[in-house]
Design an enzyme around this catalytic site. Structure first.
Site, PDB file in Angstrom:
ATOM      1  N   ASP A 203       0.709  -1.274   0.160  1.00 56.11           N
ATOM      2  CA  ASP A 203      -0.023  -0.105  -0.065  1.00 56.11           C
ATOM      3  C   ASP A 203       0.971   1.430   0.038  1.00 56.11           C
ATOM      4  O   ASP A 203       0.627   2.119   0.736  1.00 56.11           O
ATOM      5  CB  ASP A 203      -1.008   0.089   1.315  1.00 56.11           C
ATOM      6  CG  ASP A 203      -2.102   0.909   1.130  1.00 56.11           C
ATOM      7  OD1 ASP A 203      -2.388   1.531  -0.031  1.00 56.11           O
ATOM      8  OD2 ASP A 203      -2.548   1.535   2.328  1.00 56.11           O
ATOM      9  N   ASP A 225       3.287   1.812   8.045  1.00 59.35           N
ATOM     10  CA  ASP A 225       2.056   1.120   7.785  1.00 59.35           C
ATOM     11  C   ASP A 225       2.139  -0.006   6.721  1.00 59.35           C
ATOM     12  O   ASP A 225       1.892  -0.151   5.695  1.00 59.35           O
ATOM     13  CB  ASP A 225       0.985   2.067   7.274  1.00 59.35           C
ATOM     14  CG  ASP A 225      -0.586   1.425   7.363  1.00 59.35           C
ATOM     15  OD1 ASP A 225      -0.744   0.179   7.734  1.00 59.35           O
ATOM     16  OD2 ASP A 225      -1.369   2.207   7.023  1.00 59.35           O
TER      17      ASP A 225
END
Length: 334
Positions: A203, A225
């Site tokens: 991502d 993340d």
């Protein structure tokens, strides 16, 4: 669905602070929610120390084994001096903690801003980072985390939206026929491009990159993340750094790969997967919002979702993607 039925209804501010203090920290009462929807992330004030970042994983999304594999990947990258923000370990060497029904992790607070992707020198730096990331990612596969595929991102998304009546009745036929055409084309694209799946960030959009300006020649991105880290084609971590018209994307790609190939081989055949991967992301994103619509944070922060206008625009975007899938891919010119 009543909000109290949602799993995060039990994650009150007192619960968050109690969880942090159970790890031996003295909270000063300051708790600041950060921009995260899938999980809950907070900046927590600590007495006489720097604030901590606490990430509470969404219950029932990932198994404990999958979360531990995510964290282990970030530690593996850090050992190679790759610029990743890893979870903090306690005195027992543990980085994944539990409190009540929640798993959570603590992180050092890092400053920074999103990178300027119109700066080709920045893209070369990011390319080197991606090459180093993938040089580690190819060393072994994930054992527990899933891969990027047409079934989970497109077919399952399409079925969920139709089965749960998210598509307005007057748009259902248009959506159904278009989605079926896209799925057929996507399956063909992934069957034609033979690639070796590797461990990815998964991502890697600019919001997950903290750019720290250290000087004219010393710029330091930090990546955060890894919640969506998966197995997939290397180009998945590259295409989200591209934007603009074709000639602009071509120049950006060349800048990224000039840095990337210093550390890792890139298979040019994967460029044919950029538009298929973009299509998968678009279809998955709409279904993600729908699957989370009972979470009070989603109607509050995405008020435009699930309106007739949204679905009309979504269908238009997917039609544009169907056309994009027919276009020749970007090329490696140098």
């Amino acid at each position: 669905m009543d909000n109290t039925e949602h799993p995060y209804s039990a994650l009150t501010p007192d619960t968050v602070l109690d969880a942090i203090e159970a790890k031996g920290f003295r909270c000063d009462g300051r708790i600041f929610p950060l921009n995260s929807y899938e999980n809950r992330v907070y900046q927590i004030g600590i007495e006489d120390e720097q604030p901590l970042i606490a990430k509470f994983y969404r219950p029932n999304r990932w198994s404990e084994a999958q979360i531990r594999e995510e964290q282990a990947f970030s530690f593996e990258l850090a050992e190679q001096e790759w610029p990743v923000v890893t979870p903090s370990k306690d005195s027992n060497g543990e980085s994944l903690h539990s409190f009540g029904d929640f798993h959570f992790a603590l992180f050092e607070r890092k400053g920074g801003h999103a990178p300027e992707l119109d700066n080709l020198e920045n893209l070369k730096v990011l390319g080197r980072c991606m090459g180093r990331l993938h040089a580690v990612g190819i060393e072994k596969p994930f054992a527990h985390r899933p891969g990027i595929d047409v079934q989970s991102y497109a077919i399952d998304s399409y079925r969920f939206l139709l089965d749960n009546n998210f598509i307005p009745a007057e748009l259902e036929t248009a959506y159904r026929t278009l989605a079926e055409d896209l799925i057929e084309r996507l399956q063909q694209s992934f069957a034609e491009v033979k690639y070796e799946p590797i461990r990815l960030h998964g991502d890697c959009h600019p919001g997950n990159i903290l750019w720290r300006d250290m000087g004219d020649t010393d710029n330091a991105p930090h990546f955060v993340d890894f919640d969506d880290c998966r197995m997939g084609p290397a180009v998945q971590d590259i295409w989200m750094l591209l934007s603009g018209e074709r000639h602009q994307q071509q120049a950006q790609l060349e800048a990224i790969l000039s840095g990337y190939r210093q550390f890792c081989f890139f298979d040019a055949r994967e460029l044919r997967l950029i538009e298929p991967l973009r299509t998968l992301r678009l279809m998955n994103y709409a279904a993600w919002l729908a699957r989370r619509w009972n979470d009070p944070a989603f109607p509050q922060n995405f008020p435009w979702f699930n309106t007739e206008r949204y679905w009309s625009e979504h269908i238009l975007t997917l039609r544009e993607q169907l056309a994009a899938l027919q276009e020749p891919p970007l090329e490696i010119l140098n």
